[in-house]
Scaffold this active site. Structure first.
Site, short mmCIF file in Angstrom:
data_model
loop_
_atom_site.label_atom_id
_atom_site.label_comp_id
_atom_site.label_asym_id
_atom_site.label_seq_id
_atom_site.Cartn_x
_atom_site.Cartn_y
_atom_site.Cartn_z
N HIS A 77 -5.54 9.30 -5.51
CA HIS A 77 -4.19 8.89 -5.11
C HIS A 77 -3.24 9.12 -6.27
CE1 HIS A 77 -5.23 5.97 -1.56
NE2 HIS A 77 -5.92 7.10 -1.52
N TYR A 201 1.64 -2.02 -1.15
CA TYR A 201 1.78 -3.39 -1.60
C TYR A 201 3.04 -3.95 -0.94
CZ TYR A 201 -1.70 -2.69 -5.30
OH TYR A 201 -2.86 -2.45 -6.00
N PRO A 293 -6.92 -9.75 -8.48
CA PRO A 293 -7.16 -8.36 -8.08
C PRO A 293 -5.90 -7.55 -7.79
CG PRO A 293 -7.64 -9.87 -6.27
CD PRO A 293 -7.37 -10.72 -7.47
N LYS A 297 -7.87 -4.25 -11.75
CA LYS A 297 -8.36 -4.06 -13.12
C LYS A 297 -9.79 -4.53 -13.36
CE LYS A 297 -4.83 -2.03 -14.48
NZ LYS A 297 -5.07 -0.68 -14.07
N TYR A 385 -1.13 0.94 -14.20
CA TYR A 385 -1.93 1.00 -12.98
C TYR A 385 -3.03 2.06 -13.09
CZ TYR A 385 -2.87 0.29 -8.03
OH TYR A 385 -3.48 -0.02 -6.84
#
Length: 389
Positions: A77, A201, A293, A297, A385
């Protein structure tokens, strides 16, 4: 009757990603290890956990020779979508952090690959081992368990937050930092093709939702729920209705539904044990730290820990020098606290904390506007990220 004592260089408690990868990295360096795991092989291979791998994690697995299936089946991604206030804004990794991405590949698949690699190489993984105990951590360490004893030079505690390794450290040695969040995540695995090519998200007044995936045919979803929620309180119809309410918030998006395969509730907490070592015991992964979460990570921190530990053990066994082992905790904790902060930041940015706090909700939207309109702010999100160097 107990078996005769056996000996290895590194005794590893826990056959999760941290313990298995450490065993494999040590094998590549000619260092012997034995992995003790309380659960069965079938259990650890089917245990659904995280599925977002940082660039550095992918590179580590590939370099270690256990990335063939990951490369073939993993889903790279190059961005994520932040959805809020009736809008969807993409954080484009390919523009902000060129050459770096994430790969969606379930943790249980990583575990399967590592178990297969270790067994193919003749590795010693003992499943279903009960009553593991750690002894003489400041002297000549050894492990006892139902039916045996394992003498070793070093013990690696990779047995998770609820394992026996961390509690084996004498009281008062470790400083425990904790933060409990006032909500949990309901995780849902469903047999349905993802409705988006990338992770979504979504922040809404009803609470947070995450649209993720595991394969082209299997989707993974998360819903913010009360901390005491149970899967039984969420029948399939309620799950889909709430996911639609929290994800179908932008024009033209329709959530595909299908058979729900699994539901589970995950508490949201931050936790760090300092230092991550005591005598000849070295903690790695969830045994040493937990992150909420939201920032994806947990697994990646475990991989980073064992990279550092494998290098330190290589120096120790090759030269007798304990300098890297002595500095293990210090070397890991910088990354650990950075991941703690990023996970806290993502969590506070996207979740509903108090239904009456209109001021806090406006701050969230203002910050999301900034993150999605400022290249500098978006780059900070992107580089954290996909994983810092």
């Amino acid at each position: 009757m107990t078996s005769s004592p056996t000996r290895t260089q590194v005794g590893i408690v826990g056959a999760g990603p941290a313990g298995l990868l450490l065993s494999h990295l040590l094998h590549l360096r000619g260092i012997s290890s034995v992995v003790l795991e309380r659960r069965s092989r079938a259990y650890v291979e089917q245990r659904v956990r995280a599925g977002v791998l940082e660039q550095g994690t992918v590179d580590t697995l590939v370099a270690a020779g256990v990335g063939e299936r990951l490369r073939r089946e993993g889903l790279p991604h190059h961005g994520i979508e932040l959805r809020y206030d009736g809008r969807g804004r993409r954080i484009a990794f390919e523009e902000l952090v060129p050459g770096r991405a994430i790969t969606v590949y379930g943790q249980q698949e990583v575990v399967k690959d590592l178990i297969a690699a270790r067994l193919e190489a003749g590795g010693d993984i003992r499943f279903g081992v009960e009553d593991v105990a750690l002894h003489d951590l400041e002297g000549e360490p050894y492990l006892t368990f139902d039916g045996g004893r394992l003498d070793c030079d070093v013990i690696a505690g990779c047995d998770g937050f609820h394992g026996v390794s961390r509690p084996s450290v004498p009281e008062g040695v470790l400083t425990l930092h904790e933060r409990e969040y006032p909500f949990a995540w309901l995780g849902v695995l469903a047999r349905v093709a993802p409705s988006s090519e990338e992770l979504i998200y979504s922040r809404t007044e009803r609470g947070f939702a995450l649209h993720s995936m595991r394969t082209p045919e299997i989707s993974r979803f998360y819903l913010q729920v009360p901390p005491d929620a149970t899967p039984e309180e969420w029948p399939d119809e309620r799950v889909w209705a709430e996911l639609r309410a929290r994800l179908e918030t932008v024009p033209g998006f329709t959530l595909a539904t299908g058979e729900i395969l699994e539901k589970s509730v995950t508490p949201m907490r931050g936790f760090v044990a300092e230092p991550m070592q005591y005598g000849r015991l070295f903690l790695a992964g969830d045994a040493a730290h937990i992150v909420p979460p939201t920032g994806a990570k947990g697994l990646n921190l475990a991989v980073a820990d064992v990279r550092v530990l494998a290098e330190a053990l290589d120096r120790f066994f090759a030269t007798g020098s304990a300098d890297l082992l002595d500095g293990y905790s210090r070397a890991c904790l910088g990354r650990v606290w950075r991941a703690q902060h990023f996970s806290w930041w993502m969590t506070t940015l996207l979740h509903t904390f108090d239904s009456d706090d209109a001021y806090g909700r406006r701050l969230q939207v203002s910050h999301l506007d900034y993150v999605t309109s400022s290249r500098a702010a978006a780059t900070t999100l992107a580089e954290n990220y996909v994983g810092l160097s």
